[in-house]
Design a protein around this motif. Sequence first.
Motif, PDB file in Angstrom:
ATOM      1  N   ALA A  51      -7.470   1.111   1.753  1.00 44.58           N
ATOM      2  CA  ALA A  51      -8.070   0.408   0.617  1.00 44.58           C
ATOM      3  C   ALA A  51      -7.426   0.856  -0.688  1.00 44.58           C
ATOM      4  N   THR A  99      -4.758  -1.394  -3.633  1.00 43.84           N
ATOM      5  CA  THR A  99      -5.398  -1.545  -4.939  1.00 43.84           C
ATOM      6  C   THR A  99      -4.558  -0.896  -6.032  1.00 43.84           C
ATOM      7  N   PHE A 122      -1.493  -2.878  -6.687  1.00 47.23           N
ATOM      8  CA  PHE A 122      -1.807  -4.046  -7.503  1.00 47.23           C
ATOM      9  C   PHE A 122      -1.951  -3.639  -8.968  1.00 47.23           C
ATOM     10  N   VAL A 139       1.652  -4.785 -10.135  1.00 46.98           N
ATOM     11  CA  VAL A 139       1.493  -6.207 -10.452  1.00 46.98           C
ATOM     12  C   VAL A 139       0.916  -6.390 -11.847  1.00 46.98           C
ATOM     13  N   ARG A 195       4.498  -0.782   6.009  1.00 43.97           N
ATOM     14  CA  ARG A 195       4.170  -2.200   6.096  1.00 43.97           C
ATOM     15  C   ARG A 195       3.890  -2.763   4.697  1.00 43.97           C
ATOM     16  N   ILE A 232       6.214  -1.191  15.296  1.00 39.75           N
ATOM     17  CA  ILE A 232       5.493  -2.463  15.310  1.00 39.75           C
ATOM     18  C   ILE A 232       6.422  -3.587  15.773  1.00 39.75           C
ATOM     19  N   PHE A 267       5.967  -5.997  19.048  1.00 37.28           N
ATOM     20  CA  PHE A 267       5.865  -7.451  19.074  1.00 37.28           C
ATOM     21  C   PHE A 267       6.984  -8.114  19.860  1.00 37.28           C
ATOM     22  N   PHE A 297      -3.975  -4.621   9.972  1.00 39.47           N
ATOM     23  CA  PHE A 297      -3.093  -4.752   8.810  1.00 39.47           C
ATOM     24  C   PHE A 297      -1.630  -4.731   9.231  1.00 39.47           C
ATOM     25  N   VAL A 298      -1.285  -3.860  10.163  1.00 36.93           N
ATOM     26  CA  VAL A 298       0.109  -3.803  10.588  1.00 36.93           C
ATOM     27  C   VAL A 298       0.417  -4.821  11.681  1.00 36.93           C
ATOM     28  N   GLY A 299      -0.562  -5.618  12.061  1.00 40.65           N
ATOM     29  CA  GLY A 299      -0.285  -6.712  12.977  1.00 40.65           C
ATOM     30  C   GLY A 299      -0.977  -6.629  14.319  1.00 40.65           C
ATOM     31  N   LEU A 357      -6.616  -7.942   4.209  1.00 44.91           N
ATOM     32  CA  LEU A 357      -5.692  -7.119   3.424  1.00 44.91           C
ATOM     33  C   LEU A 357      -4.253  -7.582   3.619  1.00 44.91           C
ATOM     34  N   ASP A 358      -3.926  -7.933   4.865  1.00 44.17           N
ATOM     35  CA  ASP A 358      -2.588  -8.400   5.185  1.00 44.17           C
ATOM     36  C   ASP A 358      -2.254  -9.650   4.375  1.00 44.17           C
ATOM     37  N   VAL A 390      -1.847  -8.730   0.636  1.00 47.52           N
ATOM     38  CA  VAL A 390      -0.569  -8.132   0.228  1.00 47.52           C
ATOM     39  C   VAL A 390       0.493  -9.216   0.103  1.00 47.52           C
ATOM     40  N   MET A 443      -0.153 -11.155  -3.200  1.00 45.23           N
ATOM     41  CA  MET A 443      -0.567 -10.281  -4.307  1.00 45.23           C
ATOM     42  C   MET A 443      -0.356 -10.938  -5.675  1.00 45.23           C
ATOM     43  N   LEU A 444       0.716 -11.699  -5.812  1.00 45.58           N
ATOM     44  CA  LEU A 444       1.031 -12.292  -7.117  1.00 45.58           C
ATOM     45  C   LEU A 444       0.256 -13.586  -7.352  1.00 45.58           C
ATOM     46  N   PRO A 503      -4.561 -12.426  -6.354  1.00 46.58           N
ATOM     47  CA  PRO A 503      -4.910 -11.009  -6.218  1.00 46.58           C
ATOM     48  C   PRO A 503      -6.326 -10.771  -5.716  1.00 46.58           C
ATOM     49  N   LEU A 512      -6.605  -9.554  -2.053  1.00 50.90           N
ATOM     50  CA  LEU A 512      -6.305  -8.135  -1.851  1.00 50.90           C
ATOM     51  C   LEU A 512      -7.497  -7.267  -2.250  1.00 50.90           C
ATOM     52  N   LEU A 513      -8.064  -7.576  -3.418  1.00 48.44           N
ATOM     53  CA  LEU A 513      -9.159  -6.747  -3.911  1.00 48.44           C
ATOM     54  C   LEU A 513     -10.393  -6.883  -3.023  1.00 48.44           C
ATOM     55  N   ALA A 516      -9.678  -4.793   0.141  1.00 49.33           N
ATOM     56  CA  ALA A 516      -9.730  -3.347  -0.099  1.00 49.33           C
ATOM     57  C   ALA A 516     -11.163  -2.889  -0.343  1.00 49.33           C
ATOM     58  N   VAL A 523     -13.261  -2.867   2.924  1.00 45.34           N
ATOM     59  CA  VAL A 523     -12.949  -1.706   3.770  1.00 45.34           C
ATOM     60  C   VAL A 523     -13.627  -0.458   3.197  1.00 45.34           C
TER      61      VAL A 523
END
Lengths: 314, 265
Positions: free
Chosen positions: A153, A157, A160, A164, A260, A272, A276, B213-215, B228-229, B232, B235-236, B239, B242-243, B246, B249
Amino acid sequence: MKRARGVAIAFGHSVLSCTAVMLILATAVFLALRLLPGDPAALVLGDESSAQDRAVLRAKLGLDASLPVQYAYFLRGLLTFDFGESIRKPGIMAGARVASALLPTTELAVIGVAFGAVFGITAALLANGPWLGAKKRWVNRVLVMVAATPLLALAPTLTFALAVRTHLLPLPGDPDAGLSGLLFAGSLLGLPLGAHAGRIGAAALSDIADKPFLRVARAKGASHLSVWLRHALPCVMGPLVTVLGTQLGALLGGAVVIERLFERKGLGTLMIEAYFTRDLPVLEASICASGLLFVVTQAIAGALHAAVDPRVRA
Amino acid sequence: MSEGTHVTRMRIVRLAPLVLLVFVSLVLTLASPQRPETLDPSAAWAPPSAAHWLGAGEGGSDLMLVVAHATLRGSLLALCVSLLGAAVGVPVGALAAMMRGRAEAWVSRTCDLLQAFPSFLFAITVLAAVRSPTRVHLGIAFALTAWVPFARLALAETRVLRSQSFIEASRALGATQARLLGHHVLPNLMSTIAVQLGATAAAIVVGEAALAFVGLASSDRVSLGCILDQGVASMLRAPTVLLVGALSVFALSSSMMLAGRAADR
């Protein structure tokens, strides 16, 4: 002489337990791919593949031999780090692919541990030293909060907020990010580690804060900084090193997440990818390599603990 | 205010976040006729609005609904696995400490060894054998290491308890090992075990989300990690996704940790 012997004995113990951990992990990979229901060859080639193709692949992977024979080959491969050829990139050994992914992950982990150690020790000193006055209680509160926040988490954040929103740092996946990107990723990885170390360190330091030897040092004219750094800190290095060592499993898991998130190449990404694409030799090799990375650092932490703290040496 | 009401109030305060979170998620899942997989492409990556209170994710899935479903499924998984871990680990640890000698040494050493085990790696290892993991597979992968902290804790606590006078007295009166364990040792372990239950459940919530998250999401792809995946990746553009991921979780894992401490004084 005695010190060297004590360190050697402690190191021997940790080598033994490390070998055991390594063997368990490797055997788990071995068994997971062979004993659990499902044909690995069908996993790799898909359900529509012909029986003949599967037989060829099974022979190539050595899956047609009996289980004990396979295990013997596997252990030999483990010792020489030879897991056979990558299935998806023919001609390249699985071990070689893992070796090239090992460097970025090691970089990340080293920066993470270094940042975590510095952050943790600084926080532990600030929480006990005279510098912050009454505000030092806040150090502990912040540490508890950071430690309770999962990296999963926290990292997105912060990324971002810092990359960003404020453009202070390069965006994840930015190929020009270079060193600052690496440092950012590494410090994110080290943040929870540092918070744990800080809490343990602060508690250990507050246990010895009133001890006479610190007052004597102060009375002899040592500055606050020198009292805490030279006299108090060495006493709590043991617990600090142990925390850093035991958090390494979490760190490796965190590295997968951070790689990742930042689209970095590394052991986690490779693992990973191999999962896959069903590249079984690469998957085996990368899991064993992460395990190795883990146990080696664990052993170093154990030896360091014995080197700084005579009480641990038998 | 008496000591008793204070403790009760403390317990309620500590349980409240988890109960509230699960209750709200339950109401949302039951009240909405839609499934979390329902897509509405016109609303893709929409910011929060009256129609989508938390905004919309990839393909226009309603984030609120996905979070509610993921919270419920994640907590159920965490609850099952941590209870299973406690059911296996506590008796193993307590029994080993009561038996002393070689059994104690072995359990202690095994726990030390497995304690430091990278459980995330281990989960990937186990999941390597299945094509697309279901929640049961994820549960098995976590359960394989979840019992260890319980055994370790029960061992350490029972070592203290076993030489106390009430246990000695009971043994002198002819109590069997089973009766000692069931009537005297286990009840005294409960509050410590509850704290560990909370910590383990929180770790499983985070672990499940991290795998997703990693798949390595469970096959229904309803997980906080999947949010979350998406977040990310966008993100642009969006947003909020993402928030939202997060924060959910964080909310679920920390409320579980807090709830575990409800039995503590």
